[in-house]
Write a protein that holds these residues in place. Structure first.
Motif, PDB file in Angstrom:
ATOM      1  N   PHE A  37      -5.473   9.888   2.294  1.00  0.00           N
ATOM      2  CA  PHE A  37      -6.376   8.748   2.391  1.00  0.00           C
ATOM      3  C   PHE A  37      -5.625   7.442   2.133  1.00  0.00           C
ATOM      4  O   PHE A  37      -4.522   7.431   1.600  1.00  0.00           O
ATOM      5  CB  PHE A  37      -7.515   8.892   1.374  1.00  0.00           C
ATOM      6  CG  PHE A  37      -8.354  10.129   1.554  1.00  0.00           C
ATOM      7  CD1 PHE A  37      -9.367  10.172   2.495  1.00  0.00           C
ATOM      8  CD2 PHE A  37      -8.101  11.262   0.794  1.00  0.00           C
ATOM      9  CE1 PHE A  37     -10.133  11.313   2.660  1.00  0.00           C
ATOM     10  CE2 PHE A  37      -8.858  12.404   0.950  1.00  0.00           C
ATOM     11  CZ  PHE A  37      -9.883  12.433   1.887  1.00  0.00           C
ATOM     12  N   PHE A  38      -6.274   6.336   2.518  1.00  0.00           N
ATOM     13  CA  PHE A  38      -5.791   4.981   2.257  1.00  0.00           C
ATOM     14  C   PHE A  38      -4.364   4.792   2.782  1.00  0.00           C
ATOM     15  O   PHE A  38      -4.070   5.184   3.903  1.00  0.00           O
ATOM     16  CB  PHE A  38      -5.905   4.661   0.759  1.00  0.00           C
ATOM     17  CG  PHE A  38      -7.320   4.769   0.222  1.00  0.00           C
ATOM     18  CD1 PHE A  38      -8.282   3.821   0.567  1.00  0.00           C
ATOM     19  CD2 PHE A  38      -7.689   5.819  -0.601  1.00  0.00           C
ATOM     20  CE1 PHE A  38      -9.586   3.922   0.081  1.00  0.00           C
ATOM     21  CE2 PHE A  38      -8.977   5.931  -1.094  1.00  0.00           C
ATOM     22  CZ  PHE A  38      -9.934   4.970  -0.752  1.00  0.00           C
ATOM     23  N   ASP A  39      -3.471   4.200   1.940  1.00  0.00           N
ATOM     24  CA  ASP A  39      -2.104   3.905   2.408  1.00  0.00           C
ATOM     25  C   ASP A  39      -1.341   5.172   2.797  1.00  0.00           C
ATOM     26  O   ASP A  39      -0.562   5.166   3.753  1.00  0.00           O
ATOM     27  CB  ASP A  39      -1.323   3.172   1.315  1.00  0.00           C
ATOM     28  CG  ASP A  39      -1.836   1.769   1.078  1.00  0.00           C
ATOM     29  OD1 ASP A  39      -2.516   1.234   1.966  1.00  0.00           O
ATOM     30  OD2 ASP A  39      -1.573   1.214  -0.012  1.00  0.00           O
ATOM     31  N   ASP A  40      -1.565   6.246   2.042  1.00  0.00           N
ATOM     32  CA  ASP A  40      -0.890   7.508   2.372  1.00  0.00           C
ATOM     33  C   ASP A  40      -1.191   7.934   3.798  1.00  0.00           C
ATOM     34  O   ASP A  40      -0.312   8.400   4.537  1.00  0.00           O
ATOM     35  CB  ASP A  40      -1.336   8.620   1.407  1.00  0.00           C
ATOM     36  CG  ASP A  40      -0.649   8.523   0.060  1.00  0.00           C
ATOM     37  OD1 ASP A  40       0.149   7.580  -0.132  1.00  0.00           O
ATOM     38  OD2 ASP A  40      -0.900   9.391  -0.793  1.00  0.00           O
ATOM     39  N   ALA A  41      -2.463   7.788   4.190  1.00  0.00           N
ATOM     40  CA  ALA A  41      -2.865   8.204   5.532  1.00  0.00           C
ATOM     41  C   ALA A  41      -2.171   7.362   6.592  1.00  0.00           C
ATOM     42  O   ALA A  41      -1.720   7.881   7.623  1.00  0.00           O
ATOM     43  CB  ALA A  41      -4.387   8.102   5.666  1.00  0.00           C
ATOM     44  N   GLU A  42      -2.067   6.066   6.346  1.00  0.00           N
ATOM     45  CA  GLU A  42      -1.449   5.184   7.342  1.00  0.00           C
ATOM     46  C   GLU A  42       0.049   5.469   7.476  1.00  0.00           C
ATOM     47  O   GLU A  42       0.590   5.485   8.586  1.00  0.00           O
ATOM     48  CB  GLU A  42      -1.692   3.727   6.949  1.00  0.00           C
ATOM     49  CG  GLU A  42      -3.174   3.334   7.013  1.00  0.00           C
ATOM     50  CD  GLU A  42      -3.410   1.860   6.722  1.00  0.00           C
ATOM     51  OE1 GLU A  42      -2.435   1.188   6.324  1.00  0.00           O
ATOM     52  OE2 GLU A  42      -4.553   1.397   6.889  1.00  0.00           O
ATOM     53  N   ALA A  44       1.672   8.372   6.557  1.00  0.00           N
ATOM     54  CA  ALA A  44       1.903   9.743   7.031  1.00  0.00           C
ATOM     55  C   ALA A  44       1.551   9.903   8.502  1.00  0.00           C
ATOM     56  O   ALA A  44       2.240  10.622   9.236  1.00  0.00           O
ATOM     57  CB  ALA A  44       1.095  10.726   6.194  1.00  0.00           C
ATOM     58  N   SER A  45       0.480   9.255   8.964  1.00  0.00           N
ATOM     59  CA  SER A  45       0.075   9.421  10.365  1.00  0.00           C
ATOM     60  C   SER A  45       1.159   8.938  11.319  1.00  0.00           C
ATOM     61  O   SER A  45       1.361   9.519  12.390  1.00  0.00           O
ATOM     62  CB  SER A  45      -1.234   8.680  10.628  1.00  0.00           C
ATOM     63  OG  SER A  45      -1.072   7.291  10.428  1.00  0.00           O
ATOM     64  N   LYS A  46       1.904   7.895  10.919  1.00  0.00           N
ATOM     65  CA  LYS A  46       2.983   7.383  11.778  1.00  0.00           C
ATOM     66  C   LYS A  46       4.175   8.335  11.783  1.00  0.00           C
ATOM     67  O   LYS A  46       4.751   8.621  12.837  1.00  0.00           O
ATOM     68  CB  LYS A  46       3.416   5.998  11.288  1.00  0.00           C
ATOM     69  CG  LYS A  46       2.364   4.915  11.487  1.00  0.00           C
ATOM     70  CD  LYS A  46       2.832   3.586  10.914  1.00  0.00           C
ATOM     71  CE  LYS A  46       1.747   2.522  11.067  1.00  0.00           C
ATOM     72  NZ  LYS A  46       2.155   1.230  10.456  1.00  0.00           N
ATOM     73  N   ILE A  47       4.540   8.827  10.593  1.00  0.00           N
ATOM     74  CA  ILE A  47       5.695   9.734  10.512  1.00  0.00           C
ATOM     75  C   ILE A  47       5.399  11.063  11.203  1.00  0.00           C
ATOM     76  O   ILE A  47       6.239  11.612  11.912  1.00  0.00           O
ATOM     77  CB  ILE A  47       6.075   9.975   9.038  1.00  0.00           C
ATOM     78  CG1 ILE A  47       6.544   8.671   8.390  1.00  0.00           C
ATOM     79  CG2 ILE A  47       7.162  11.046   8.922  1.00  0.00           C
ATOM     80  CD1 ILE A  47       6.778   8.775   6.891  1.00  0.00           C
ATOM     81  N   VAL A  64     -12.592   4.195   5.176  1.00  0.00           N
ATOM     82  CA  VAL A  64     -11.440   4.694   4.427  1.00  0.00           C
ATOM     83  C   VAL A  64     -10.488   5.379   5.400  1.00  0.00           C
ATOM     84  O   VAL A  64     -10.849   6.398   6.010  1.00  0.00           O
ATOM     85  CB  VAL A  64     -11.880   5.701   3.344  1.00  0.00           C
ATOM     86  CG1 VAL A  64     -10.655   6.284   2.636  1.00  0.00           C
ATOM     87  CG2 VAL A  64     -12.818   5.045   2.361  1.00  0.00           C
ATOM     88  N   PRO A  65      -9.266   4.846   5.590  1.00  0.00           N
ATOM     89  CA  PRO A  65      -8.316   5.514   6.489  1.00  0.00           C
ATOM     90  C   PRO A  65      -8.021   6.922   5.987  1.00  0.00           C
ATOM     91  O   PRO A  65      -7.845   7.138   4.778  1.00  0.00           O
ATOM     92  CB  PRO A  65      -7.070   4.632   6.409  1.00  0.00           C
ATOM     93  CG  PRO A  65      -7.539   3.333   5.851  1.00  0.00           C
ATOM     94  CD  PRO A  65      -8.703   3.637   4.975  1.00  0.00           C
ATOM     95  N   MET A  66      -7.951   7.862   6.895  1.00  0.00           N
ATOM     96  CA  MET A  66      -7.644   9.238   6.501  1.00  0.00           C
ATOM     97  C   MET A  66      -6.992   9.987   7.643  1.00  0.00           C
ATOM     98  O   MET A  66      -7.139   9.625   8.820  1.00  0.00           O
ATOM     99  CB  MET A  66      -8.906   9.976   6.053  1.00  0.00           C
ATOM    100  CG  MET A  66      -9.926  10.241   7.153  1.00  0.00           C
ATOM    101  SD  MET A  66     -11.302  11.293   6.616  1.00  0.00           S
ATOM    102  CE  MET A  66     -10.491  12.873   6.440  1.00  0.00           C
ATOM    103  N   CYS A  67      -6.240  11.009   7.296  1.00  0.00           N
ATOM    104  CA  CYS A  67      -5.687  11.940   8.287  1.00  0.00           C
ATOM    105  C   CYS A  67      -5.505  13.269   7.570  1.00  0.00           C
ATOM    106  O   CYS A  67      -5.504  13.338   6.339  1.00  0.00           O
ATOM    107  CB  CYS A  67      -4.361  11.440   8.876  1.00  0.00           C
ATOM    108  SG  CYS A  67      -3.012  11.309   7.687  1.00  0.00           S
TER     109      CYS A  67
END
Length: 889
Positions: A37-42, A44-47, A64-67
């Motif tokens: 979630f949050f910054d982690d999701a943004e 990790a989603s790119k990497i 809430v950004p999530m992946c």
């Protein structure tokens, strides 16, 4: 990111856990997925190249950004994040969601970082994966650096302490480039003090992950206590760490970090080994790169390195030990000789070696398997790999007992533990078809546990058991048509026709009355029902419990397992070096304590492998402190000067690591350091020009070489003007031959022919050259090192061989002649500076040679090469002329 976000209980729990692991990406387990979630999701989603979504779909609420990723595929995604230099915290559900009251309890069970991984998919099985810690303390005008390295996958733990006058930590940097850690830990408050070291480390190790640790952890007493408690000792002196201070701090910080990240026992870290550089043949970073010990200069590839040639190991443990020995050659003559004895025995007894290698080929990586057992990550596949490996040990021991004539092999045999009890445990306990996953069952072998056997039987034979129960009750009651039934309301029951109501036993409990029948239950039937209905769930739970018990037992025997793994690695190493020696025609060197290096028909171990058999031209080299201390080697480019220089250094290194060498014979006086200044290029990353690189490496040699050292110099002074370069080269040569009135054994290749005059007034300087013959306006490289200096550099001929257009080569010849006759006119013009028209040239009768190696055999060339002009009388010269005429005819 969390401002104006409506936090659910789940998100509050996530943020509480995330706050404790601020510098990591949190894998938060939700059912069959790990969510971010949050910054982690943004990030990790790119990497990971996965879709970034949001948790809140209401238009009036902040999203809430999530992946997320499937938990069963986590390994691949985890590998990508770790390779990108990220730390990942694995947060699991630690209670059954069906039994949870409110939000499911979750905890971080492990932290994975580039330096702390144990999974096969994330590791190179032929190299250690180190995390290291560096500390620094100022003591008066000097600086004391502590360095510790730990491989969590094998338990190898190193510690060292180094004095440094500048505070830049060059000695530490040299160890970092030698051992190439993936992650480095530093005190957050000393980042500026370590900045020069870290900047250089980032340049030389671009994938290095730098992790800051709180200053509050860096207390000598508490960290020393952690180490003493872990090793269950009262002092570290027994490990050879007497007097260490900054080194103890670095080692303690590492142990604390592993405890924090692995959340499990660390019994596989059973010893700590001091790094004592005086015990080893020292080779600095530039020399390791120049000699291409573990990777090539161009492309940084393993293929094409000395390591790739020598590695014929059968196990990952042996491969890692080979690399370690290559990077840490010895100075102890006794230990070197004992290694040669082992290789000599296995060389001569090829049948024994073959059997050893066949056994080793069936052995997996016991070091890393053991680590996974201790850390609680070992699975069914790991257990089967360990069982197969342990199954080979009794035969290995039998074979060792036949090698009692060799001291080192006898010692290995006397220590060797075949681990029969652990093999029996695995043989009896683990299903030969055990899956990788631990929650799917089928892990434990039938016959290991009686309760599990019953559950397996119930699952497999449920219908037969029901029929057997039905038959038993018919006989007991005398009701021939009694039958067992089942429904979802009250489970299993006995159904009896009304006409047999008088035969119903008293212990039967009526549950339902039908038109023509009645249904009953009994305590025994309910017990059977609970077994049948709960058999699958209980079986999975019991299998997992039994599996973890077996894993814990193996972890508890980690000391024995790791000791045996080390013995296997040593056997593998000796077999590999014996295999290479026989395969490539290497010979045992004679190791002495004097200062002579004598190599007869030496070959370059890597270059000869790229040529057809027999085409490499071998050369002899003699270095001593009497009359051949510094050899000035002249000759054109491409003739093979650098090959002779490099092969000499490699033969010395191989001899002192305990290997046989590519030579007909070799006598090697123990060398303490090898320095090379071979080749040069701008190091723009460090802001250094070619000339600065040359001078930095030269300064290191002049300041640190001793009478026991070997120095390899190739072209000093090329990066500046001719006269400056010649002057520097001359002064360096004089310093090396006269240093401390003893001098340093040196091979000095140069294009400055004036340097050959050094031999006129220096008794320990000798001139050599690489033989070249001219042939119809071109040259032939003979690649043979001969006594005497070269009288020409043949630079223009080499330019022609390299493909420079003929008219440019012709013009160069004219300019050279004019310079030799009268120099340059005013304004820098050649006396013959008129335009040159291309003119026809004689057709070459010999093909261009771009190879460094031996040309096809030629009788005239061979004849000429055998002649020493200085010994010819006029009559003998005339006879030779007639012989040449006969050969031409």
């Amino acid at each position: 990111m969390t401002a104006n976000v409506k936090l659910t209980p789940m998100l509050r729990q996530y943020l509480e856990i995330k706050e404790q692991h601020d510098n990591t990406i949190l894998f938060y387990r939700m059912g069959d997925f790990y969510e971010m979630f949050f910054d982690d999701a943004e990030v990790a989603s790119k990497i990971l190249n996965i879709t970034l979504t949001s948790r809140n779909n209401k238009s009036d609420a902040k999203k809430v950004p999530m992946c997320g990723i499937p938990y069963h595929a986590a390994q691949n995604y985890l590998a990508k994040l770790v390779r990108a230099g990220k730390r990942v915290a694995i947060c699991e559900q630690v209670e059954n969601p069906a039994e949870a009251k409110g939000i499911v309890k979750r905890e971080v069970v492990r932290i994975v970082s580039p330096g702390v991984v144990t999974e096969d998919d994330l590791l190179d099985d032929k190299s250690n994966n180190y995390v290291c810690a560096v500390t620094r303390k100022e003591t008066g005008k000097q600086f004391l650096f502590g360095l510790s390295l730990l491989d969590a996958s094998t338990g190898e733990f190193l510690v060292g302490e180094f004095q440094d006058d500048t505070g830049k930590g060059e000695i530490v940097l040299d160890q970092l480039t030698r051992l190439t850690p993936s992650e480095i830990l530093i005190n957050e408050d000393t980042h500026n003090e370590l900045s020069p070291l870290l900047q250089s480390a980032r340049i030389l190790l671009p994938d290095l992950c730098i992790t800051e640790r709180p200053d509050s952890l860096y207390h000598y007493e508490s960290l020393q206590d952690q180490l003493l408690d872990h090793f269950q000792v009262t002092t570290l002196d027994g490990f050879g760490c007497r007097g260490f201070s900054t080194g103890v701090i670095a080692a303690g910080i590492l142990l604390d970090y592993i405890n924090e990240t692995q959340k499990a026992g660390l019994d596989h870290i059973s010893r700590i080994t001091p790094i004592k550089l005086d015990s080893y043949l020292q080779i600095d970073d530039s020399s390791r790169r120049n000699l291409e010990l573990t990777q090539t200069i161009i492309g940084a590839k393993r293929d094409g390195s000395l390591l790739a040639v020598l590695d014929q190991t059968c196990t990952p443990m042996g491969a890692r030990l080979l690399k370690h020995n290559l990077l840490f050659p010895l100075q102890d003559r006794t230990e070197i000789t004992q290694r040669h004895d082992c290789i000599g025995f296995l060389y001569q007894h090829s049948g024994t070696r073959k059997t050893f290698r066949e056994l080793l080929d069936s052995i997996y990586d016991l070091e890393r398997l053991t680590s996974r057992m201790i850390l609680g990550s070992g699975n069914g596949r790991d257990m089967l790999a360990m069982k197969q490996s342990l199954g080979q040990l009794p035969t290995v021991l039998e074979l060792l007992q036949k090698c009692s004539d060799v001291r080192k092999l006898e010692e290995i045999g006397s220590r060797f533990d075949p681990l029969d009890d652990l093999y029996t445990l695995l043989e009896k306990g683990i299903n030969p078809e055990a899956p990788i996953t631990l929650r799917d069952g089928n892990l434990i072998r039938e016959g290991y546990n009686s309760e599990l056997d019953e559950l397996i039987a119930i699952q497999r034979d449920g219908k037969q058991m029901i029929l057997a129960l039905e038959s038993t009750e018919r006989e007991a009651t005398g009701i021939a048509k009694l039958k067992v039934g089942f429904n979802k309301v009250f489970g299993y029951y006995f159904e009896v026709s009304r006409i047999h109501a008088d035969k119903i036993p008293e212990h039967y409990i009526r549950k339902q009355t039908l038109v023509n029948a009645e249904r009953f239950i009994t305590p025994e039937l309910k017990e059977f029902e609970s077994k049948v209905l709960g058999a699958e769930e209980r079986r999975l739970e019991l299998e997992y419990q039994l599996f973890t018990e077996i894993r814990s037992k193996l972890g508890g025997e980690s000391g024995r397992l790791l000791d045996t793994a080390r013995e296997l690695a040593a056997i593998d190493l000796f077999c590999s070096l014996a295999e290479v020696a026989q395969k490539y025609n290497y010979r045992r060197p004679n190791i002495t304590d004097d200062d002579t290096i004598l190599i007869s028909e030496g070959r370059h171990p890597v270059i000869e492998r790229s040529l057809p058999a027999g085409q490499f031209v071998p050369n002899d080299v003699l270095l001593n402190h009497e009359d051949q201390q510094l050899l000035i080697i002249t000759g054109p480019n491409m003739a093979g000067k650098s090959t002779v220089l490099r092969q000499t250094a490699l033969i010395v290194l191989m001899a002192q690591m305990g290997s046989f060498v590519p030579a007909a014979a070799a006598t090697i006086g123990i060398v303490d350091k090898i320095f090379t200044r071979v080749g040069a290029m701008d190091d723009l990353r460090r802001g250094q020009s070619t000339f600065m690189v040359e001078m930095s490496e030269t300064a290191n040699i002049l300041n640190n070489a001793t009478s026991k050292s070997l120095v390899i110099l190739d072209e000093i002074g090329r990066g500046t003007s001719t006269y400056d370069g010649l002057s520097i080269a001359w002064a360096v040569a004089e310093e090396l031959v006269g240093k401390n009135d003893i001098g340093v054994k040196t091979l000095f290749a140069t294009h400055y022919h004036e340097l050959t005059d050094l031999a006129k007034n220096q008794d320990r300087v000798q001139n050599f050259s690489i033989a070249v013959r001219e042939w119809n306006e071109t040259i032939i490289f003979l690649h043979k090192l001969i006594k005497g200096g070269a009288n020409r550099s043949y630079g223009i001929q080499v330019a022609g061989l390299a493909g420079v257009p003929d008219h440019v080569v012709d013009r160069a010849q004219e300019i050279l002649k004019n310079i030799e006759q009268g120099g340059l006119e005013n304004r820098g013009n050649s006396p013959a500076s008129h335009p040159v028209q291309p003119k026809p040239r004689k057709k070459k009768t010999h093909p261009d040679q771009l190879s460094l190696f031996q040309p096809p055999p030629d009788r005239i060339h061979d004849f000429l090469a055998s002649i020493d002009p200085d010994e010819l009388t006029p009559k003998k010269a005339l006879d030779i002329l007639y012989e040449l005429m006969d050969l031409v005819k």
